[in-house]
Design a protein around this motif. Structure first.
Motif, PDB file in Angstrom:
ATOM      1  N   PHE A  64       0.807  -1.217   0.000  1.00 18.47           N
ATOM      2  CA  PHE A  64       0.000   0.000   0.000  1.00 18.47           C
ATOM      3  C   PHE A  64       0.848   1.279   0.000  1.00 18.47           C
ATOM      4  CE2 PHE A  64      -2.684  -3.215   2.166  1.00 18.47           C
ATOM      5  CZ  PHE A  64      -3.717  -3.266   1.237  1.00 18.47           C
ATOM      6  N   PRO A  75       2.561   4.548  -1.190  1.00 17.52           N
ATOM      7  CA  PRO A  75       2.220   5.475  -2.285  1.00 17.52           C
ATOM      8  C   PRO A  75       3.336   5.536  -3.318  1.00 17.52           C
ATOM      9  CG  PRO A  75       2.937   6.696  -0.349  1.00 17.52           C
ATOM     10  CD  PRO A  75       2.860   5.260   0.073  1.00 17.52           C
ATOM     11  N   LEU A 120       4.206   9.775   3.032  1.00 19.96           N
ATOM     12  CA  LEU A 120       3.839   8.624   3.845  1.00 19.96           C
ATOM     13  C   LEU A 120       3.935   9.032   5.312  1.00 19.96           C
ATOM     14  CD1 LEU A 120       3.279   5.559   4.326  1.00 19.96           C
ATOM     15  CD2 LEU A 120       5.774   5.229   4.275  1.00 19.96           C
ATOM     16  N   THR A 153      -0.514  11.521   1.714  1.00 18.06           N
ATOM     17  CA  THR A 153      -1.001  10.565   0.712  1.00 18.06           C
ATOM     18  C   THR A 153      -1.495   9.284   1.381  1.00 18.06           C
ATOM     19  OG1 THR A 153       0.695  11.424  -0.791  1.00 18.06           O
ATOM     20  CG2 THR A 153      -0.449   9.410  -1.454  1.00 18.06           C
ATOM     21  N   THR A 154      -0.638   8.694   2.201  1.00 16.85           N
ATOM     22  CA  THR A 154      -0.983   7.431   2.868  1.00 16.85           C
ATOM     23  C   THR A 154      -0.542   7.479   4.324  1.00 16.85           C
ATOM     24  OG1 THR A 154      -0.697   6.206   0.795  1.00 16.85           O
ATOM     25  CG2 THR A 154      -0.723   4.917   2.835  1.00 16.85           C
ATOM     26  N   TYR A 213      -0.010   5.090   7.662  1.00 22.59           N
ATOM     27  CA  TYR A 213       0.052   3.787   8.305  1.00 22.59           C
ATOM     28  C   TYR A 213      -0.268   4.010   9.781  1.00 22.59           C
ATOM     29  CZ  TYR A 213       2.164   1.367   4.311  1.00 22.59           C
ATOM     30  OH  TYR A 213       2.401   0.790   3.082  1.00 22.59           O
ATOM     31  N   ALA A 267      -5.170  12.566   5.759  1.00 18.66           N
ATOM     32  CA  ALA A 267      -4.705  11.510   4.850  1.00 18.66           C
ATOM     33  C   ALA A 267      -5.741  11.160   3.788  1.00 18.66           C
ATOM     34  CB  ALA A 267      -4.344  10.264   5.649  1.00 18.66           C
ATOM     35  N   GLU A 268      -5.242  10.884   2.590  1.00 12.61           N
ATOM     36  CA  GLU A 268      -6.111  10.402   1.518  1.00 12.61           C
ATOM     37  C   GLU A 268      -6.450   8.925   1.703  1.00 12.61           C
ATOM     38  OE1 GLU A 268      -4.211  11.235  -2.175  1.00 12.61           O
ATOM     39  OE2 GLU A 268      -4.017  13.387  -1.790  1.00 12.61           O
ATOM     40  N   THR A 269      -5.481   8.152   2.166  1.00 12.98           N
ATOM     41  CA  THR A 269      -5.657   6.708   2.368  1.00 12.98           C
ATOM     42  C   THR A 269      -5.131   6.341   3.752  1.00 12.98           C
ATOM     43  OG1 THR A 269      -5.369   6.254   0.003  1.00 12.98           O
ATOM     44  CG2 THR A 269      -5.096   4.398   1.518  1.00 12.98           C
ATOM     45  N   VAL A 279      -4.285   3.126   6.291  1.00 16.75           N
ATOM     46  CA  VAL A 279      -4.038   1.691   6.359  1.00 16.75           C
ATOM     47  C   VAL A 279      -3.792   1.310   7.815  1.00 16.75           C
ATOM     48  CG1 VAL A 279      -2.646  -0.243   5.517  1.00 16.75           C
ATOM     49  CG2 VAL A 279      -2.958   1.805   4.084  1.00 16.75           C
ATOM     50  N   ASP A 283      -9.324   2.544   5.309  1.00 21.46           N
ATOM     51  CA  ASP A 283      -9.431   2.057   3.930  1.00 21.46           C
ATOM     52  C   ASP A 283      -8.943   0.626   3.778  1.00 21.46           C
ATOM     53  OD1 ASP A 283     -10.309   4.600   2.534  1.00 21.46           O
ATOM     54  OD2 ASP A 283      -8.461   5.302   3.472  1.00 21.46           O
ATOM     55  N   HIS A 284      -7.869   0.287   4.482  1.00 20.80           N
ATOM     56  CA  HIS A 284      -7.292  -1.055   4.385  1.00 20.80           C
ATOM     57  C   HIS A 284      -6.887  -1.531   5.776  1.00 20.80           C
ATOM     58  CE1 HIS A 284      -7.053  -0.503   0.025  1.00 20.80           C
ATOM     59  NE2 HIS A 284      -6.445   0.645   0.252  1.00 20.80           N
TER      60      HIS A 284
END
Length: 304
Positions: free
Chosen positions: A137, A139, A144, A215-216, A218, A247-249, A251, A274-275
């Protein structure tokens, strides 16, 4: 005899289950319904029996950390409905917490958080496997963000050396690892330093996050339940929420034990993730919980 039934017997023998007043130096006498003095009415007997059973139930869960409703019912010789009522009463008193299929103990370390190094030593194989699987995952470009969890910290040494990364964090262990990787541009969010968690927090940290587009992210958590993600203290929860908003995504990196643990402060609801990357030790009820939030989890073997 089941393990729980044996623990119930042993508990009575060592004097923790006291059915009647005892004098010093004598063994407690087990008093069951029907053996109370004649002046005690049936309601008093029932209350006494229920109180003792809940005391036994609580001790059993404290000893084991987690117990299934079905095995508690079998071990204590009552119905699962009775056990659920007992759990509900103990949960209202802040003694235990009801989770999928059973009950967990509320420990001081769950309520107040625990030291980073203590947490780092737990479930190391699962955390490394989850960190490795989470690389899918990453980016392709952008920022990050890594929170202050032990599983997210395990990601840094695994970042591909042939790619450049901008890593944002408030975790000192993440920073200390990142300085050894020339392909990582490190952004320290700053703030007030907390020695036991080895992380930063406060208004300065939040202002820094509000000026970023991540962007992502964790993300780690101390506990995952039907009510969402939880951590051990308010300042970490506030920082995590700010990162989620930026954050866009998002995890979630977690080992399966977090679905059986509890923590005091809610971070967010599960549908804000998202994940989810988790080791294969996760049970079916927890898998259903994740999928019910519209997330198909990434499952990894602990030895990956």
């Amino acid at each position: 005899m089941s393990e729980i039934a044996q623990m119930w017997v042993d508990w009575g023998r060592r004097g923790e289950r006291v059915g009647s007043c005892t004098s010093e130096g004598t063994l407690p006498v087990r008093v069951s319904v029907g053996e109370f003095p004649e002046q005690d009415d049936q309601a008093a007997q029932a209350r006494k029996s229920g109180t003792e059973r809940r005391r036994a139930l609580e001790q059993l869960v404290l000893d084991r950390g987690y117990a299934a409703t079905s095995e508690l019912a079998a071990g204590l010789g009552v119905s699962e409905m009775t056990i659920r009522r007992d759990i509900a009463k103990l949960e209202q008193r802040g003694r235990l917490r009801n989770v999928h299929g059973g009950v967990t103990a509320i420990l001081d370390s769950d309520l107040g958080g625990s030291e980073f190094e203590d947490r780092r030593r737990l479930h190391t194989a699962a955390k490394k496997a989850v960190a490795k699987a989470a690389l899918r995952f990453l980016p392709r470009d952008g920022i990050l963000a890594l929170d202050a969890g032990t599983t997210t910290a395990a990601v840094v040494p695994l970042l591909p050396a042939d790619r450049s990364f901008t890593v944002v964090t408030y975790s000192l262990p993440v920073m200390m690892e990142a300085v050894h990787h020339p392909n990582i541009e490190l952004v320290n969010l700053g703030g007030v330093f907390h020695r036991y968690s080895l992380s930063y927090s406060g208004p300065m940290t939040i202002r820094a996050i509000e000026n970023l587009r991540i962007t992502t992210l964790y993300l780690g958590a101390s506990s995952v339940s039907e009510r969402g993600l939880f951590c051990g203290n308010e300042f970490d929860a506030v920082t995590k929420r700010a990162l989620i908003d930026a954050a866009e995504t998002v995890v979630l990196l977690t080992d399966s034990s977090k679905f059986r643990k509890i923590a005091m402060v809610r971070i967010c609801e599960l549908d804000q993730i998202d994940h989810v990357v988790v080791d294969g030790g996760i049970d079916e009820a927890s898998l259903a919980l994740v999928r019910g939030a519209g997330i198909e989890p990434t499952l990894v073997a602990r030895h990956s």
